[in-house]
Design a protein around this motif. Structure first.
Motif, PDB file in Angstrom:
ATOM      1  N   ASP A   1       0.829  -1.213   0.000  1.00 23.28           N
ATOM      2  CA  ASP A   1       0.000   0.000   0.000  1.00 23.28           C
ATOM      3  C   ASP A   1       0.860   1.259   0.000  1.00 23.28           C
ATOM      4  O   ASP A   1       0.533   2.242  -0.655  1.00 23.28           O
ATOM      5  N   LEU A   2       1.963   1.221   0.713  1.00 19.77           N
ATOM      6  CA  LEU A   2       2.885   2.361   0.736  1.00 19.77           C
ATOM      7  C   LEU A   2       3.504   2.566  -0.643  1.00 19.77           C
ATOM      8  O   LEU A   2       3.567   3.685  -1.148  1.00 19.77           O
ATOM      9  N   LEU A   3       3.925   1.484  -1.268  1.00 18.80           N
ATOM     10  CA  LEU A   3       4.534   1.584  -2.591  1.00 18.80           C
ATOM     11  C   LEU A   3       3.531   2.004  -3.659  1.00 18.80           C
ATOM     12  O   LEU A   3       3.901   2.584  -4.672  1.00 18.80           O
ATOM     13  N   ALA A   4       2.256   1.736  -3.445  1.00 17.05           N
ATOM     14  CA  ALA A   4       1.216   2.047  -4.437  1.00 17.05           C
ATOM     15  C   ALA A   4       0.763   3.502  -4.406  1.00 17.05           C
ATOM     16  O   ALA A   4       0.014   3.921  -5.289  1.00 17.05           O
ATOM     17  N   GLU A   5       1.205   4.289  -3.439  1.00 16.89           N
ATOM     18  CA  GLU A   5       0.710   5.665  -3.328  1.00 16.89           C
ATOM     19  C   GLU A   5       0.998   6.491  -4.578  1.00 16.89           C
ATOM     20  O   GLU A   5       0.104   7.119  -5.113  1.00 16.89           O
ATOM     21  N   CYS A   6       2.210   6.551  -5.030  1.00 19.20           N
ATOM     22  CA  CYS A   6       2.595   7.223  -6.287  1.00 19.20           C
ATOM     23  C   CYS A   6       1.871   8.561  -6.447  1.00 19.20           C
ATOM     24  O   CYS A   6       1.273   8.855  -7.483  1.00 19.20           O
ATOM     25  N   GLU A   7       1.965   9.386  -5.439  1.00 18.61           N
ATOM     26  CA  GLU A   7       1.187  10.625  -5.334  1.00 18.61           C
ATOM     27  C   GLU A   7       1.336  11.563  -6.534  1.00 18.61           C
ATOM     28  O   GLU A   7       0.342  12.044  -7.089  1.00 18.61           O
ATOM     29  N   LEU A   8       2.561  11.842  -6.947  1.00 19.14           N
ATOM     30  CA  LEU A   8       2.765  12.764  -8.066  1.00 19.14           C
ATOM     31  C   LEU A   8       2.205  12.192  -9.363  1.00 19.14           C
ATOM     32  O   LEU A   8       1.525  12.885 -10.111  1.00 19.14           O
ATOM     33  N   LEU A   9       2.485  10.940  -9.626  1.00 18.03           N
ATOM     34  CA  LEU A   9       1.987  10.309 -10.845  1.00 18.03           C
ATOM     35  C   LEU A   9       0.466  10.309 -10.870  1.00 18.03           C
ATOM     36  O   LEU A   9      -0.150  10.653 -11.881  1.00 18.03           O
ATOM     37  N   ARG A  10      -0.149   9.953  -9.764  1.00 16.59           N
ATOM     38  CA  ARG A  10      -1.613   9.927  -9.708  1.00 16.59           C
ATOM     39  C   ARG A  10      -2.196  11.326  -9.909  1.00 16.59           C
ATOM     40  O   ARG A  10      -3.197  11.496 -10.606  1.00 16.59           O
ATOM     41  N   ALA A  11      -1.558  12.342  -9.337  1.00 18.13           N
ATOM     42  CA  ALA A  11      -2.046  13.718  -9.496  1.00 18.13           C
ATOM     43  C   ALA A  11      -1.898  14.182 -10.944  1.00 18.13           C
ATOM     44  O   ALA A  11      -2.837  14.765 -11.504  1.00 18.13           O
ATOM     45  N   GLN A  12      -0.757  13.918 -11.560  1.00 17.03           N
ATOM     46  CA  GLN A  12      -0.549  14.342 -12.948  1.00 17.03           C
ATOM     47  C   GLN A  12      -1.495  13.596 -13.886  1.00 17.03           C
ATOM     48  O   GLN A  12      -2.034  14.180 -14.820  1.00 17.03           O
ATOM     49  N   ALA A  13      -1.694  12.316 -13.636  1.00 15.06           N
ATOM     50  CA  ALA A  13      -2.616  11.542 -14.475  1.00 15.06           C
ATOM     51  C   ALA A  13      -4.036  12.074 -14.337  1.00 15.06           C
ATOM     52  O   ALA A  13      -4.748  12.231 -15.337  1.00 15.06           O
ATOM     53  N   ALA A  14      -4.447  12.380 -13.106  1.00  8.24           N
ATOM     54  CA  ALA A  14      -5.800  12.903 -12.874  1.00  8.24           C
ATOM     55  C   ALA A  14      -6.005  14.225 -13.604  1.00  8.24           C
ATOM     56  O   ALA A  14      -7.090  14.466 -14.167  1.00  8.24           O
ATOM     57  N   GLU A  15      -4.980  15.086 -13.609  1.00  7.84           N
ATOM     58  CA  GLU A  15      -5.078  16.358 -14.329  1.00  7.84           C
ATOM     59  C   GLU A  15      -5.334  16.147 -15.821  1.00  7.84           C
ATOM     60  O   GLU A  15      -5.948  16.981 -16.471  1.00  7.84           O
ATOM     61  N   GLU A  16      -4.863  15.029 -16.346  1.00  5.03           N
ATOM     62  CA  GLU A  16      -5.038  14.708 -17.766  1.00  5.03           C
ATOM     63  C   GLU A  16      -6.260  13.823 -18.005  1.00  5.03           C
ATOM     64  O   GLU A  16      -6.480  13.357 -19.124  1.00  5.03           O
ATOM     65  N   GLY A  17      -7.038  13.562 -16.933  1.00  2.00           N
ATOM     66  CA  GLY A  17      -8.236  12.749 -17.071  1.00  2.00           C
ATOM     67  C   GLY A  17      -7.990  11.251 -17.123  1.00  2.00           C
ATOM     68  O   GLY A  17      -8.856  10.490 -17.550  1.00  2.00           O
ATOM     69  N   VAL A  18      -6.815  10.822 -16.659  1.00  2.42           N
ATOM     70  CA  VAL A  18      -6.479   9.400 -16.654  1.00  2.42           C
ATOM     71  C   VAL A  18      -6.649   8.858 -15.238  1.00  2.42           C
ATOM     72  O   VAL A  18      -6.027   9.348 -14.300  1.00  2.42           O
ATOM     73  N   ALA A  19      -7.507   7.859 -15.104  1.00  4.06           N
ATOM     74  CA  ALA A  19      -7.725   7.217 -13.808  1.00  4.06           C
ATOM     75  C   ALA A  19      -6.742   6.061 -13.658  1.00  4.06           C
ATOM     76  O   ALA A  19      -6.665   5.191 -14.528  1.00  4.06           O
ATOM     77  N   LEU A  20      -5.994   6.072 -12.591  1.00  3.66           N
ATOM     78  CA  LEU A  20      -5.063   4.981 -12.322  1.00  3.66           C
ATOM     79  C   LEU A  20      -5.741   3.986 -11.390  1.00  3.66           C
ATOM     80  O   LEU A  20      -5.832   4.199 -10.187  1.00  3.66           O
ATOM     81  N   ASP A  21      -6.237   2.919 -11.994  1.00  7.26           N
ATOM     82  CA  ASP A  21      -7.008   1.920 -11.259  1.00  7.26           C
ATOM     83  C   ASP A  21      -6.244   0.616 -11.061  1.00  7.26           C
ATOM     84  O   ASP A  21      -6.830  -0.431 -10.815  1.00  7.26           O
ATOM     85  N   ASP A  22      -4.928   0.677 -11.175  1.00  8.71           N
ATOM     86  CA  ASP A  22      -4.050  -0.467 -10.936  1.00  8.71           C
ATOM     87  C   ASP A  22      -4.279  -1.612 -11.917  1.00  8.71           C
ATOM     88  O   ASP A  22      -4.123  -2.785 -11.562  1.00  8.71           O
ATOM     89  N   THR A  23      -4.620  -1.278 -13.154  1.00  6.14           N
ATOM     90  CA  THR A  23      -4.842  -2.277 -14.195  1.00  6.14           C
ATOM     91  C   THR A  23      -3.851  -2.060 -15.344  1.00  6.14           C
ATOM     92  O   THR A  23      -3.331  -0.957 -15.520  1.00  6.14           O
ATOM     93  N   PRO A  24      -3.622  -3.093 -16.145  1.00  2.00           N
ATOM     94  CA  PRO A  24      -2.757  -2.925 -17.313  1.00  2.00           C
ATOM     95  C   PRO A  24      -3.267  -1.843 -18.273  1.00  2.00           C
ATOM     96  O   PRO A  24      -2.456  -1.137 -18.886  1.00  2.00           O
ATOM     97  N   ALA A  25      -4.577  -1.671 -18.378  1.00  4.66           N
ATOM     98  CA  ALA A  25      -5.129  -0.634 -19.263  1.00  4.66           C
ATOM     99  C   ALA A  25      -4.689   0.760 -18.815  1.00  4.66           C
ATOM    100  O   ALA A  25      -4.467   1.647 -19.647  1.00  4.66           O
ATOM    101  N   SER A  26      -4.529   0.969 -17.509  1.00  3.64           N
ATOM    102  CA  SER A  26      -4.092   2.281 -17.029  1.00  3.64           C
ATOM    103  C   SER A  26      -2.643   2.552 -17.423  1.00  3.64           C
ATOM    104  O   SER A  26      -2.261   3.705 -17.616  1.00  3.64           O
ATOM    105  N   LEU A  27      -1.841   1.509 -17.567  1.00  3.16           N
ATOM    106  CA  LEU A  27      -0.463   1.693 -18.046  1.00  3.16           C
ATOM    107  C   LEU A  27      -0.473   2.175 -19.490  1.00  3.16           C
ATOM    108  O   LEU A  27       0.313   3.054 -19.862  1.00  3.16           O
ATOM    109  N   GLU A  28      -1.371   1.641 -20.301  1.00  2.00           N
ATOM    110  CA  GLU A  28      -1.508   2.093 -21.683  1.00  2.00           C
ATOM    111  C   GLU A  28      -1.904   3.566 -21.723  1.00  2.00           C
ATOM    112  O   GLU A  28      -1.396   4.336 -22.542  1.00  2.00           O
TER     113      GLU A  28
END
Length: 135
Positions: free
Chosen positions: A23-50
């Motif tokens: 859970d600590l390693l999954a936080e990825c705060e900056l990445l999640r914030a930047q992705a959200a700004e671009e409308g990308v939801a990081l849901d821990d799936t391979p599709a989110s990597l694409e």
């Protein structure tokens, strides 16, 4: 790359690797914030990597942001791997490097891969996932 906040949390000494708090390693705060700004939801799936692979790399203009984002991208890749690939799990090596260990025993240095992706976009996170997932 030694990630200081992981440190020697479990009191292990003498070069002994140990497991990590996923859970600590999954936080990825900056990445999640930047992705959200671009409308990308990081849901821990391979599709989110694409979806991450399709982002415009605006972070490359700032070396500090790029380094932090690279670490987050690697940790996020590791999170997707450990949550979707049977037998994959986090391990913190004796040098402090978080790696994903596959059921086969193979280690995958996700943070290094995240830095490569943040700096150059190559290899793509989704491509790395596919290569590791089929191994």
């Amino acid at each position: 790359m030694n990630i200081p906040f992981l440190g020697n949390r479990h009191g292990k000494t003498g070069g002994v690797p140990h497991t990590a708090d996923p859970d600590l390693l999954a936080e990825c705060e900056l990445l999640r914030a930047q992705a959200a700004e671009e409308g990308v939801a990081l849901d821990d799936t391979p599709a989110s990597l694409e979806a991450l692979d399709q982002l415009l790399p605006r972070w490359r203009e700032d070396e500090e942001t790029m380094a932090w984002l690279g670490t987050d991208a690697g940790l996020y890749l590791g999170t997707v791997l450990t949550r979707t690939v049977s037998g994959a799990e986090w391990e913190i090596r004796a040098d402090g490097e978080p790696v994903v260990r596959l059921a086969s025993g193979r280690e995958f240095e996700v943070v290094e891969s995240g830095h490569d992706w943040a700096a150059d976009g190559v290899p793509e996170l989704s491509q790395l996932y596919a290569e590791v997932a089929e191994a």
